[in-house]
Scaffold this motif. Sequence first.
Motif, PDB file in Angstrom:
ATOM      1  N   LYS A  55       9.064   6.661  -9.013  1.00 42.47           N
ATOM      2  CA  LYS A  55       9.267   5.652  -7.977  1.00 42.47           C
ATOM      3  C   LYS A  55       8.357   4.442  -8.173  1.00 42.47           C
ATOM      4  N   GLY A  56       7.631   4.429  -9.265  1.00 37.20           N
ATOM      5  CA  GLY A  56       6.773   3.278  -9.554  1.00 37.20           C
ATOM      6  C   GLY A  56       5.465   3.282  -8.789  1.00 37.20           C
ATOM      7  N   ILE A  57       5.059   4.430  -8.279  1.00 38.75           N
ATOM      8  CA  ILE A  57       3.809   4.541  -7.528  1.00 38.75           C
ATOM      9  C   ILE A  57       2.676   4.846  -8.488  1.00 38.75           C
ATOM     10  N   ARG A  58       1.622   4.069  -8.413  1.00 44.53           N
ATOM     11  CA  ARG A  58       0.494   4.236  -9.331  1.00 44.53           C
ATOM     12  C   ARG A  58      -0.400   5.381  -8.862  1.00 44.53           C
ATOM     13  N   LEU A  59      -0.690   6.313  -9.781  1.00 42.72           N
ATOM     14  CA  LEU A  59      -1.531   7.459  -9.471  1.00 42.72           C
ATOM     15  C   LEU A  59      -2.867   7.328 -10.193  1.00 42.72           C
ATOM     16  N   LEU A  60      -3.939   7.576  -9.467  1.00 41.59           N
ATOM     17  CA  LEU A  60      -5.277   7.485 -10.024  1.00 41.59           C
ATOM     18  C   LEU A  60      -5.918   8.870 -10.018  1.00 41.59           C
ATOM     19  N   GLU A  61      -6.524   9.246 -11.119  1.00 49.88           N
ATOM     20  CA  GLU A  61      -7.135  10.563 -11.256  1.00 49.88           C
ATOM     21  C   GLU A  61      -8.533  10.557 -10.659  1.00 49.88           C
ATOM     22  N   GLY A  62      -8.810  11.521  -9.781  1.00 51.18           N
ATOM     23  CA  GLY A  62     -10.128  11.644  -9.190  1.00 51.18           C
ATOM     24  C   GLY A  62     -10.340  10.708  -8.016  1.00 51.18           C
ATOM     25  N   PHE A  63     -11.428  10.935  -7.300  1.00 50.09           N
ATOM     26  CA  PHE A  63     -11.764  10.125  -6.125  1.00 50.09           C
ATOM     27  C   PHE A  63     -12.975   9.253  -6.448  1.00 50.09           C
ATOM     28  N   ARG A  64     -12.743   7.943  -6.570  1.00 46.39           N
ATOM     29  CA  ARG A  64     -13.795   7.031  -7.003  1.00 46.39           C
ATOM     30  C   ARG A  64     -13.853   5.810  -6.089  1.00 46.39           C
ATOM     31  N   PRO A  65     -15.048   5.348  -5.730  1.00 47.55           N
ATOM     32  CA  PRO A  65     -15.178   4.178  -4.861  1.00 47.55           C
ATOM     33  C   PRO A  65     -14.472   2.940  -5.397  1.00 47.55           C
ATOM     34  N   GLU A  66     -14.483   2.758  -6.721  1.00 48.88           N
ATOM     35  CA  GLU A  66     -13.882   1.553  -7.298  1.00 48.88           C
ATOM     36  C   GLU A  66     -12.368   1.501  -7.127  1.00 48.88           C
ATOM     37  N   HIS A  67     -11.755   2.624  -6.807  1.00 48.29           N
ATOM     38  CA  HIS A  67     -10.316   2.620  -6.566  1.00 48.29           C
ATOM     39  C   HIS A  67      -9.940   1.758  -5.357  1.00 48.29           C
ATOM     40  N   LEU A  68     -10.909   1.496  -4.501  1.00 51.85           N
ATOM     41  CA  LEU A  68     -10.649   0.708  -3.291  1.00 51.85           C
ATOM     42  C   LEU A  68     -11.185  -0.714  -3.397  1.00 51.85           C
ATOM     43  N   ASP A  69     -11.502  -1.156  -4.602  1.00 54.07           N
ATOM     44  CA  ASP A  69     -12.103  -2.486  -4.767  1.00 54.07           C
ATOM     45  C   ASP A  69     -11.178  -3.617  -4.330  1.00 54.07           C
ATOM     46  N   ASP A  70      -9.864  -3.399  -4.400  1.00 57.83           N
ATOM     47  CA  ASP A  70      -8.951  -4.493  -4.026  1.00 57.83           C
ATOM     48  C   ASP A  70      -8.630  -4.491  -2.526  1.00 57.83           C
ATOM     49  N   ARG A  71      -9.343  -3.670  -1.751  1.00 58.99           N
ATOM     50  CA  ARG A  71      -9.244  -3.645  -0.299  1.00 58.99           C
ATOM     51  C   ARG A  71      -7.780  -3.561   0.187  1.00 58.99           C
ATOM     52  N   PRO A  72      -7.193  -2.350   0.126  1.00 55.39           N
ATOM     53  CA  PRO A  72      -5.819  -2.181   0.632  1.00 55.39           C
ATOM     54  C   PRO A  72      -5.759  -2.464   2.130  1.00 55.39           C
ATOM     55  N   ASP A  73      -4.555  -2.772   2.598  1.00 56.00           N
ATOM     56  CA  ASP A  73      -4.370  -3.059   4.027  1.00 56.00           C
ATOM     57  C   ASP A  73      -4.533  -1.813   4.885  1.00 56.00           C
ATOM     58  N   LEU A  74      -4.274  -0.636   4.301  1.00 58.99           N
ATOM     59  CA  LEU A  74      -4.376   0.618   5.045  1.00 58.99           C
ATOM     60  C   LEU A  74      -4.728   1.741   4.080  1.00 58.99           C
ATOM     61  N   VAL A  75      -5.662   2.587   4.487  1.00 59.50           N
ATOM     62  CA  VAL A  75      -6.006   3.798   3.745  1.00 59.50           C
ATOM     63  C   VAL A  75      -5.544   5.002   4.571  1.00 59.50           C
ATOM     64  N   VAL A  76      -4.723   5.856   3.954  1.00 54.03           N
ATOM     65  CA  VAL A  76      -4.274   7.084   4.613  1.00 54.03           C
ATOM     66  C   VAL A  76      -5.085   8.242   4.038  1.00 54.03           C
ATOM     67  N   VAL A  77      -5.769   8.961   4.912  1.00 57.84           N
ATOM     68  CA  VAL A  77      -6.680  10.028   4.491  1.00 57.84           C
ATOM     69  C   VAL A  77      -5.983  11.374   4.656  1.00 57.84           C
ATOM     70  N   GLY A  78      -5.687  12.041   3.545  1.00 57.16           N
ATOM     71  CA  GLY A  78      -5.059  13.355   3.607  1.00 57.16           C
ATOM     72  C   GLY A  78      -6.043  14.417   4.048  1.00 57.16           C
ATOM     73  N   ASN A  79      -5.523  15.561   4.519  1.00 55.56           N
ATOM     74  CA  ASN A  79      -6.447  16.578   5.029  1.00 55.56           C
ATOM     75  C   ASN A  79      -7.132  17.361   3.925  1.00 55.56           C
ATOM     76  N   ILE A  80      -6.824  17.024   2.666  1.00 62.10           N
ATOM     77  CA  ILE A  80      -7.593  17.602   1.560  1.00 62.10           C
ATOM     78  C   ILE A  80      -8.968  16.957   1.457  1.00 62.10           C
ATOM     79  N   ALA A  81      -9.129  15.749   2.016  1.00 63.10           N
ATOM     80  CA  ALA A  81     -10.383  15.006   1.910  1.00 63.10           C
ATOM     81  C   ALA A  81     -11.421  15.557   2.885  1.00 63.10           C
ATOM     82  N   THR A  82     -12.641  15.713   2.406  1.00 62.00           N
ATOM     83  CA  THR A  82     -13.771  16.117   3.240  1.00 62.00           C
ATOM     84  C   THR A  82     -14.541  14.870   3.662  1.00 62.00           C
TER      85      THR A  82
END
Length: 475
Positions: A55-82
């Motif tokens: 579907k053209g959705i970009r997937l990023l491996e691992g959880f890294r602060p730099e993944h949010l450098d472009d400041r998305p309009d909304l972050v959805v936090v799944g219940n896997i996240a602590t």
Amino acid sequence: MTSPVPSPPIRRVYLIGICGTGMGSLAGLLSDAGYDVRGSDQSVYPPMSTMLRDKGIRLLEGFRPEHLDDRPDLVVVGNIATPANPEAVTARERNLPCLSMPQAIRRLFLEGRHPIVVTGTHGKTTTSALMAWVLSAADRDPSFLVGGVLRNFNRSFGLGRGEDFVIEGDEYETAFFDKGPKFMHYSPRSAILTSVEYDHAEMYPDLEAVKDAFRKFVGLVPSDGRLVYCSDEANVREVIVSARSTLVPYGSGETEGWGGEILQTRPDGMSIAVRRQGRPYGTFDMGLSGLHNLRNALAVIAVADGRGVPAEAIGRGLKTFGGVKRRQEIRGVADGVLVLDDFAHHPTAVRLTLGGTKERYPGRRLWAVFEPRTNTTRRSVFQEEYARSFDDADRVIVAPVDHPERAPAGQRFSVERLVEDLRRRGKDAMLLPGVPEIVTHLAGEARSGDVVLVMSNGAFGGIHDALLETLSRRR
């Protein structure tokens, strides 16, 4: 953790834990709705990763602060996240708008629609999937979000143009910052309550806590809404007492609301007779079997009728429903042995699934292969109940508990005791240490005409394909 969603239009959405079943389905919905979607997960793996990339959705491996450098309009936090998840911490520090998955669904998809929320301890996935397909077959073009893959669509979500939105209402916790059940966020206008039993032992201390959660859900249905409930279940009858909505009962013995009976069971499904207020409503064919699926069908018929769908269109949907993957799913036949896959893990689900399978394939020897791997089945809370759940099986093979260390010491489920209890009940039962040993035993003992029902809520080491391959070589 949650912060207000900004008033400017949301365009770019980032999902933490995107490869989970619910989060991946939400990502697909967001993409179909025109949002720019990307997300991360600790393990990016098929089939969800394949679907998302297609579907053209970009997937990023691992959880890294730099993944949010472009400041998305909304972050959805799944219940896997602590709370310590690096991306959740970064989103909080940068004051990025954040929502849980259920909050995002309500905010972005349920407003302005008619949510049909299907909940209960058992039957949620099959019932919500059937509900979505019946409405689709009636040309209502619903949206849906289900906890399993609908074979009619080959996906677990859909974005339609119609008013109806069918969603599976999970009683599991929402997120690390919201320990309440997911279904509390879905604003039901129509609702189905299939059953209320003890489950999710790591979240609910006892049955009364489970009942309290469902009481709160019942209270969400507005006075001009409809709550369709299974009157066969005593716990359900108890929790709906305080409802303020219109109450619509259904059940195999119901006379005041929707009732029905199984007329005939066949390898390809069953025929059912349905009554409304004690009077004949119609006779229908469907590709599902078992008393539990009769009840699921009655719930769907009651809601569809309440939404104005005529009986003929309902029947068309019931007859053409392809089922849900991992719910009595036929995985293949090799050397005359039929191999089925099912998600059943709670003792009630195991009992009903075996009963339905026995009815569907009468006269055939039925093997039950069971892997305990949920947070509840790792615990001894249902130790005695499981021994009574396998009565319809002719042979039982039990696998070791998956990751038993995840259950508290002293409260762990004993597969050895289960096998002993089954033998005391006259069952041919055994404990085998792993998939290779189970496959080898079945290849040596299963005969042409046998049915092997594998029950696990996980991949179970690829047992289905391994067994079919070994059986095919046996010839």
